[in-house]
Scaffold this motif. Structure first.
Motif, PDB file in Angstrom:
ATOM      1  N   GLU A  50       0.720  -1.110   0.007  1.00  0.00           N
ATOM      2  CA  GLU A  50      -0.103   0.127   0.172  1.00  0.00           C
ATOM      3  C   GLU A  50       0.749   1.144   0.298  1.00  0.00           C
ATOM      4  O   GLU A  50       2.024   1.321   0.335  1.00  0.00           O
ATOM      5  N   GLY A  51       0.451   2.038  -0.572  1.00  0.00           N
ATOM      6  CA  GLY A  51       1.179   3.555  -0.620  1.00  0.00           C
ATOM      7  C   GLY A  51       2.017   3.624  -2.028  1.00  0.00           C
ATOM      8  O   GLY A  51       2.841   4.415  -2.167  1.00  0.00           O
ATOM      9  N   ASP A  81     -10.933  -1.058 -11.672  1.00  0.00           N
ATOM     10  CA  ASP A  81     -10.716   0.285 -11.291  1.00  0.00           C
ATOM     11  C   ASP A  81      -9.454   0.727 -10.724  1.00  0.00           C
ATOM     12  O   ASP A  81      -9.052   1.718 -10.416  1.00  0.00           O
ATOM     13  N   LYS A  82      -8.702  -0.382 -10.240  1.00  0.00           N
ATOM     14  CA  LYS A  82      -7.466  -0.169  -9.533  1.00  0.00           C
ATOM     15  C   LYS A  82      -6.246  -0.245 -10.581  1.00  0.00           C
ATOM     16  O   LYS A  82      -5.333   0.384 -10.321  1.00  0.00           O
ATOM     17  N   VAL A  83      -6.412  -0.924 -11.593  1.00  0.00           N
ATOM     18  CA  VAL A  83      -4.979  -1.234 -12.446  1.00  0.00           C
ATOM     19  C   VAL A  83      -5.608  -0.963 -13.955  1.00  0.00           C
ATOM     20  O   VAL A  83      -6.902  -0.857 -14.375  1.00  0.00           O
ATOM     21  N   VAL A  84      -4.591  -0.806 -14.916  1.00  0.00           N
ATOM     22  CA  VAL A  84      -4.913  -0.564 -16.399  1.00  0.00           C
ATOM     23  C   VAL A  84      -3.999  -1.420 -16.916  1.00  0.00           C
ATOM     24  O   VAL A  84      -2.620  -1.802 -16.728  1.00  0.00           O
ATOM     25  N   LYS A  98      -3.514   2.201 -11.373  1.00  0.00           N
ATOM     26  CA  LYS A  98      -4.217   3.214 -11.618  1.00  0.00           C
ATOM     27  C   LYS A  98      -4.749   4.028 -10.571  1.00  0.00           C
ATOM     28  O   LYS A  98      -4.735   5.230 -10.778  1.00  0.00           O
ATOM     29  N   LYS A  99      -5.045   3.528  -9.383  1.00  0.00           N
ATOM     30  CA  LYS A  99      -5.250   4.300  -8.085  1.00  0.00           C
ATOM     31  C   LYS A  99      -4.719   3.947  -6.931  1.00  0.00           C
ATOM     32  O   LYS A  99      -4.137   2.651  -6.880  1.00  0.00           O
ATOM     33  N   PRO A 100      -4.484   4.563  -6.022  1.00  0.00           N
ATOM     34  CA  PRO A 100      -3.502   4.340  -4.809  1.00  0.00           C
ATOM     35  C   PRO A 100      -4.395   3.180  -3.963  1.00  0.00           C
ATOM     36  O   PRO A 100      -5.608   2.983  -4.090  1.00  0.00           O
ATOM     37  N   LEU A 101      -3.608   2.466  -3.374  1.00  0.00           N
ATOM     38  CA  LEU A 101      -4.159   1.387  -2.568  1.00  0.00           C
ATOM     39  C   LEU A 101      -4.017   1.480  -1.215  1.00  0.00           C
ATOM     40  O   LEU A 101      -3.079   2.212  -0.667  1.00  0.00           O
ATOM     41  N   ARG A 103      -4.492  -0.739   2.304  1.00  0.00           N
ATOM     42  CA  ARG A 103      -4.892  -2.040   2.817  1.00  0.00           C
ATOM     43  C   ARG A 103      -5.786  -2.114   3.740  1.00  0.00           C
ATOM     44  O   ARG A 103      -6.600  -3.206   3.707  1.00  0.00           O
ATOM     45  N   GLU A 104      -5.958  -0.913   4.826  1.00  0.00           N
ATOM     46  CA  GLU A 104      -7.105  -0.905   5.695  1.00  0.00           C
ATOM     47  C   GLU A 104      -8.406  -0.826   5.106  1.00  0.00           C
ATOM     48  O   GLU A 104      -9.237  -1.303   5.691  1.00  0.00           O
ATOM     49  N   THR A 105      -8.467  -0.521   3.812  1.00  0.00           N
ATOM     50  CA  THR A 105      -9.710  -0.294   3.138  1.00  0.00           C
ATOM     51  C   THR A 105      -9.881  -1.672   2.163  1.00  0.00           C
ATOM     52  O   THR A 105     -10.816  -2.224   2.280  1.00  0.00           O
ATOM     53  N   LEU A 106      -8.950  -2.146   1.420  1.00  0.00           N
ATOM     54  CA  LEU A 106      -9.003  -3.089   0.539  1.00  0.00           C
ATOM     55  C   LEU A 106      -7.757  -3.818   0.802  1.00  0.00           C
ATOM     56  O   LEU A 106      -6.613  -3.384   0.123  1.00  0.00           O
ATOM     57  N   ASP A 107      -7.539  -4.987   0.991  1.00  0.00           N
ATOM     58  CA  ASP A 107      -6.410  -5.645   1.215  1.00  0.00           C
ATOM     59  C   ASP A 107      -5.943  -6.684   0.237  1.00  0.00           C
ATOM     60  O   ASP A 107      -4.915  -7.218   0.017  1.00  0.00           O
ATOM     61  N   HIS A 108      -6.902  -6.823  -0.571  1.00  0.00           N
ATOM     62  CA  HIS A 108      -6.779  -7.603  -1.857  1.00  0.00           C
ATOM     63  C   HIS A 108      -7.790  -7.444  -2.889  1.00  0.00           C
ATOM     64  O   HIS A 108      -8.865  -7.209  -2.543  1.00  0.00           O
TER      65      HIS A 108
END
Length: 489
Positions: A50-51, A81-84, A98-101, A103-108
């Motif tokens: 993350e980050g 929506d996260k990668v391209v 594509k977008k920041p990650l 882990r506390e919101t979406l871990d996988h």
């Protein structure tokens, strides 16, 4: 292929021919997808921290399709929506962020790549891949409250639990492991400690009378690198137990001596007993009483105010010494009390002089209202009696003089007046008894005031008065009023 033809002569002769075979592709094969991850945990699973910056390279995609013509032309797509998925040319692609990650919101998250050729019919291949978001110590520990308020009773045992501090950190591993500690300007004044799990306990038994409230801060930090921390306020209020006996403020000594001089002008108040209690609320609500020494029931003590006074007016035989045992009790559970002895010397007198000053006796500067009312009423009654008496004397004297003068006028001019009256008058002449007297018309015409005979007002005296002594008026001394005498029957 090369084909050789050779005869069996000697020398042998041969000849060559080229044979070309064109193979027609009558069947279509689906494309094959190959992926190379930058950081691969296992097959078809990539690890990303993350980050990670947006646009970072995640994986390389290679598509293989050996079919001829349109059957070998391939196109790929990836929807998330996260990668391209970006085309590099020919049959090569790349996957980028594509977008920041977080882990506390979406871990996988999972995604799939679909590649399809242009054959007829078109054939396609799908490949599922997973992205595992790796943790970074990027979250500060959080308390569930800004201020924690705890209540505890005094005199508890050491290491007695006071409360629980709740803090959370969604980070993983050491980044989510928390350590607590207490902060204060003066750590020596904090009789508490906190465990690694957030439990606050007392080091020593607490005494509310010494300190009824403690305020400090609790500090928490995680074990990540770099370590993150946070603070919260803690308020511990110590509740009261009834562990202190009440004590007397006044009297100040035991025994205590009071000299009291009672006289008719004295009030019933003697003094005020004062006591205090270090406890609070009901444990400090005090009640007063006389425990012993009041055999004559001469004294009373207000249970709430502590006002000591006479329950009745003392008599001369009440004078003497009294050893009063006073008690004060609180309202706690169990009830605690204290006693003291008051040695009271009482003098009683009937004199209406001012009260004598006494030692330790509180001055009464208030005005005795009942006594003042009695004195005013008595003065008014005396004044009214004097005025009525004087008025009656004056009326009596005036009545006697008027009666004597009218009697004289009756004897001298009675005949003349009666002869001039034309109208009947209840007045009779001395020479012609029983003859009615009338008002003369001349008197009526003159509008002269006419005074009727006394017997109009006092007819009962007419037959009792002897008019024979009227002539003696000429011989009486001046300023002398002679009343007519009554004739005894």
């Amino acid at each position: 292929m090369y084909v050789e033809a050779k005869d069996g002569g000697n020398p042998s002769l041969n000849s060559f021919a080229i044979v070309r075979v064109n193979i027609l592709n009558e069947k279509n094969h689906p494309p094959k997808i190959g992926i190379n991850f930058v950081s691969e945990l296992k097959k078809d699973t990539a690890a990303i921290y993350e980050g990670t910056k947006v646009g970072s390279f995640l994986a390389y995609v290679n598509v293989v399709d050996n079919d001829f013509g349109a059957n070998g032309e391939v196109s790929c797509k990836l929807e998330h929506d996260k990668v391209v998925l970006s085309h590099l040319g020919s049959k090569e692609y790349k996957i980028t962020l594509k977008k920041p990650l977080d882990r506390e919101t979406l871990d996988h998250f999972n995604m799939r790549i679909v590649c399809e050729d242009n054959g007829s019919p078109a054939l396609k291949t799908e490949r599922k891949i997973s992205i595992q978001v790796m943790d970074v110590n990027d979250v500060q520990p959080q308390f569930t409250k800004d201020t924690f308020h705890f209540l505890t009773y005094e005199n508890g045992k050491a290491n007695f639990p006071i409360g629980f501090i709740n803090a959370t950190d969604p980070d993983l591993a050491s980044a989510g492991q928390l350590t607590f500690s207490l902060l204060s300007k003066d750590r020596n004044n904090i009789p508490f400690q906190v465990s690694d799990y957030g439990f606050i306990t007392s080091n020593i038994p607490l005494d509310r009378e010494e300190e009824d409230m403690y305020k400090f801060e609790v500090f928490v930090k995680d074990n990540g690198k770099p370590s993150l921390n946070n603070t919260a306020n803690v308020v511990v209020e110590v509740l009261d137990r009834n562990d202190n006996n009440p004590y007397f403020i006044y009297p100040t000594t035991d025994p205590f001596h009071i000299n009291v001089h009672y006289h008719p002008q004295s009030t019933n108040a003697i003094t005020v007993i004062r006591a205090s209690d270090r406890d609070s609320h009901l444990n400090a609500f005090l009640k007063y009483g006389i425990l012993d020494g009041n055999n004559k029931r001469l004294f009373t003590l207000n249970s709430l105010t502590g006002q000591m006074s006479f329950s009745r007016a003392p008599h001369l035989n009440d004078a003497g010494s009294y050893a009063l045992v006073l008690v004060v009790k609180d309202s706690g559970s169990p009830v605690l009390s204290a006693t003291t002895t008051v040695s009271l010397s009482l003098r009683v007198t009937n004199k209406t002089s001012a009260p004598m000053p006494t030692v330790h006796l509180e001055k009464n500067r208030t005005l005795d209202v009942p006594l003042l009312i009695i004195l005013v009423v008595a003065a008014v009654i005396v004044a009214v009696v004097i005025v009525v008496s004087i008025t009656l004397c004056i009326v009596k004297c005036s009545s006697g003089q008027s009666r004597s003068a009218k009697s004289t006028r009756k004897g001298v001019n009675r005949s003349a007046i009666c002869n001039r009256i034309d109208q009947p008058l209840p007045c009779q002449s001395s020479s012609i008894p029983g003859t009615p007297v009338r008002y003369s018309s001349e008197m009526n015409n003159r509008n002269m005031p006419f005074v009727e005979c006394k017997e109009d007002f006092y007819p009962q005296y007419e037959s009792q008065i002897d008019w024979s002594n009227v002539g003696t008026l000429e011989k009486s001394p001046p300023n002398t009023i002679l009343l007519p005498t009554r004739i005894k029957k």
